[in-house]
Design a protein around this motif. Structure first.
Motif, short mmCIF file in Angstrom:
data_model
loop_
_atom_site.label_atom_id
_atom_site.label_comp_id
_atom_site.label_asym_id
_atom_site.label_seq_id
_atom_site.Cartn_x
_atom_site.Cartn_y
_atom_site.Cartn_z
N HIS A 83 60.41 66.56 44.34
CA HIS A 83 59.75 67.75 44.89
C HIS A 83 58.84 67.44 46.07
N GLY A 84 58.98 66.29 46.70
CA GLY A 84 58.14 65.95 47.84
C GLY A 84 58.90 65.17 48.89
N TYR A 85 58.19 64.80 49.93
CA TYR A 85 58.79 64.02 51.01
C TYR A 85 58.55 62.53 50.74
N PRO A 86 59.38 61.66 51.31
CA PRO A 86 59.28 60.23 51.05
C PRO A 86 58.01 59.59 51.62
N ALA A 87 57.54 58.57 50.95
CA ALA A 87 56.36 57.82 51.40
C ALA A 87 56.60 57.19 52.76
N SER A 88 57.82 56.74 53.03
CA SER A 88 58.11 56.11 54.33
C SER A 88 57.89 57.10 55.47
N LEU A 89 58.20 58.37 55.25
CA LEU A 89 57.98 59.39 56.26
C LEU A 89 56.48 59.63 56.46
N LYS A 90 55.74 59.70 55.38
CA LYS A 90 54.29 59.89 55.49
C LYS A 90 53.66 58.72 56.23
N HIS A 91 54.14 57.52 55.98
CA HIS A 91 53.63 56.35 56.68
C HIS A 91 53.91 56.46 58.18
N MET A 92 55.09 56.90 58.54
CA MET A 92 55.43 57.08 59.96
C MET A 92 54.51 58.12 60.60
N ILE A 93 54.24 59.18 59.87
CA ILE A 93 53.37 60.23 60.40
C ILE A 93 51.94 59.72 60.55
N ASP A 94 51.42 59.07 59.52
CA ASP A 94 50.02 58.64 59.53
C ASP A 94 49.74 57.46 60.44
N THR A 95 50.76 56.77 60.89
CA THR A 95 50.57 55.66 61.84
C THR A 95 50.11 56.19 63.19
N ALA A 96 50.42 57.44 63.48
CA ALA A 96 50.06 58.07 64.76
C ALA A 96 49.06 59.19 64.51
N TYR A 97 48.50 59.70 65.59
CA TYR A 97 47.61 60.86 65.48
C TYR A 97 47.79 61.76 66.70
N TYR A 98 47.26 61.34 67.84
CA TYR A 98 47.32 62.17 69.05
C TYR A 98 48.75 62.42 69.51
N GLU A 99 49.62 61.51 69.19
CA GLU A 99 51.01 61.61 69.67
C GLU A 99 51.73 62.85 69.14
N TRP A 100 51.25 63.44 68.06
CA TRP A 100 51.88 64.63 67.47
C TRP A 100 51.36 65.93 68.08
N ARG A 101 50.20 65.89 68.69
CA ARG A 101 49.48 67.10 69.11
C ARG A 101 50.27 67.96 70.08
N ALA A 102 50.19 69.27 69.82
CA ALA A 102 50.76 70.29 70.71
C ALA A 102 52.25 70.08 70.98
N LYS A 103 52.95 69.62 69.95
CA LYS A 103 54.39 69.44 70.07
C LYS A 103 55.07 70.15 68.89
N PRO A 104 56.22 70.74 69.13
CA PRO A 104 56.93 71.41 68.04
C PRO A 104 57.65 70.41 67.13
N VAL A 105 57.70 70.78 65.86
CA VAL A 105 58.38 69.96 64.86
C VAL A 105 59.36 70.86 64.12
N ALA A 106 60.61 70.46 64.11
CA ALA A 106 61.65 71.18 63.38
C ALA A 106 62.10 70.31 62.20
N PHE A 107 62.60 70.96 61.17
CA PHE A 107 62.95 70.25 59.95
C PHE A 107 64.41 70.46 59.56
N VAL A 108 65.06 69.36 59.23
CA VAL A 108 66.39 69.37 58.62
C VAL A 108 66.22 68.64 57.30
N SER A 109 66.45 69.36 56.22
CA SER A 109 66.20 68.76 54.90
C SER A 109 67.45 68.82 54.04
N TYR A 110 67.45 67.95 53.05
CA TYR A 110 68.55 67.95 52.09
C TYR A 110 68.02 67.50 50.75
#
Length: 191
Positions: A83-110
Motif C-alpha cells: 500500500h505504499g511506494y518503494p523505499a528506493s524511490l523515497k531515497h531518490m526523492i530525498d537526495t534532492a530538494y531544490y531540483e524538484w521545485r516548480a516542476k510538474p510530476v506525472a505518475f505511472v503506477s502499477y
C-alpha cells in the motif's frame, strides 16, 4: 517552435526481478515518439546513490542532482508495495530538494487490483512538500503482469497509451507554464 521539454523518467524500484523496467521501458518508448519531449531515464540500479548521505557528496550524487536540475518535469514509474511506494524511490526523492521545485510530476503506477493508486496518493503529499506540481491525471495498471505478450513485452490496452499521451500533453503544458517560475526561483536563490 519550442525547445523540447526535458523529461526525466524515474524508475521507482530497485528490486531484483522488478517489473518496473518492463512498464518503464514501455513508457519511455511511448514518450520518445513525442517530438516535444527529450527523455532522460533515471534508474536507481544505475545511479550509484549511497545508502547514507554525508557531508561530502560523491560524484554519483552530483551527477544525479545535475540531471534532476536539467529536467523540466518528471514521470515517476512506480509499483505499489504494501500500500505504499518503494523505499528506493523515497531515497531518490530525498537526495534532492531544490531540483524538484516548480516542476510538474506525472505518475505511472502499477500493482495489484488498485494499480498502485494508493502509493501515488501518498507520493503526491511528498512532492507537494517539495513545491513540485503533481498532475491530477496519471496512468495506472491493475495486475500489470497479466498484460505482457509471449515474449515478455508489455502490451497494455490502447486506452492506456491514449491516457499516457494525454498525460504527456499536460506535462508539456505545465512544464512550459512553470518555466518563468523556475527562472524567478533561480534568481532569488542566486541573489
Amino acid at each position: 517552435m519550442h525547445e523540447p521539454i526535458r523529461i526525466a523518467v524515474i524508475y521507482g524500484s530497485n528490486r531484483e526481478g522488478r517489473f518496473c523496467e518492463t512498464v518503464g521501458n514501455w513508457v519511455v518508448g511511448q514518450l520518445s515518439a513525442n517530438e516535444a519531449l527529450s527523455i532522460d531515464v533515471l534508474d536507481p540500479l544505475e545511479l550509484g546513490l549511497p545508502e547514507r548521505m554525508g557531508k561530502d557528496e560523491p560524484a554519483s550524487v552530483k551527477t544525479y542532482l545535475a540531471r534532476l536540475a536539467q529536467a523540466d518535469g518528471f514521470v515517476v514509474v512506480m509499483p505499489e508495495y504494501n500500500h505504499g511506494y518503494p523505499a528506493s524511490l523515497k531515497h531518490m526523492i530525498d537526495t534532492a530538494y531544490y531540483e524538484w521545485r516548480a516542476k510538474p510530476v506525472a505518475f505511472v503506477s502499477y500493482g495489484g487490483i488498485a494499480g498502485g493508486l494508493r502509493a501515488v496518493e501518498q507520493l503526491r503529499l511528498v512532492f507537494a512538500e517539495l513545491h513540485a506540481v503533481g498532475l491530477r491525471d496519471g496512468v495506472s495498471f491493475a495486475n500489470a503482469w497479466t498484460q505482457v505478450d509471449e515474449t515478455g513485452r508489455f502490451q497494455p490496452p490502447v486506452e492506456s497509451a491514449n491516457a499516457l499521451q494525454a498525460m504527456s500533453g499536460e506535462l508539456v503544458l505545465w512544464a512550459r507554464a512553470l518555466q518563468p517560475v523556475r527562472r524567478e526561483m533561480a534568481l532569488a536563490k542566486a541573489g
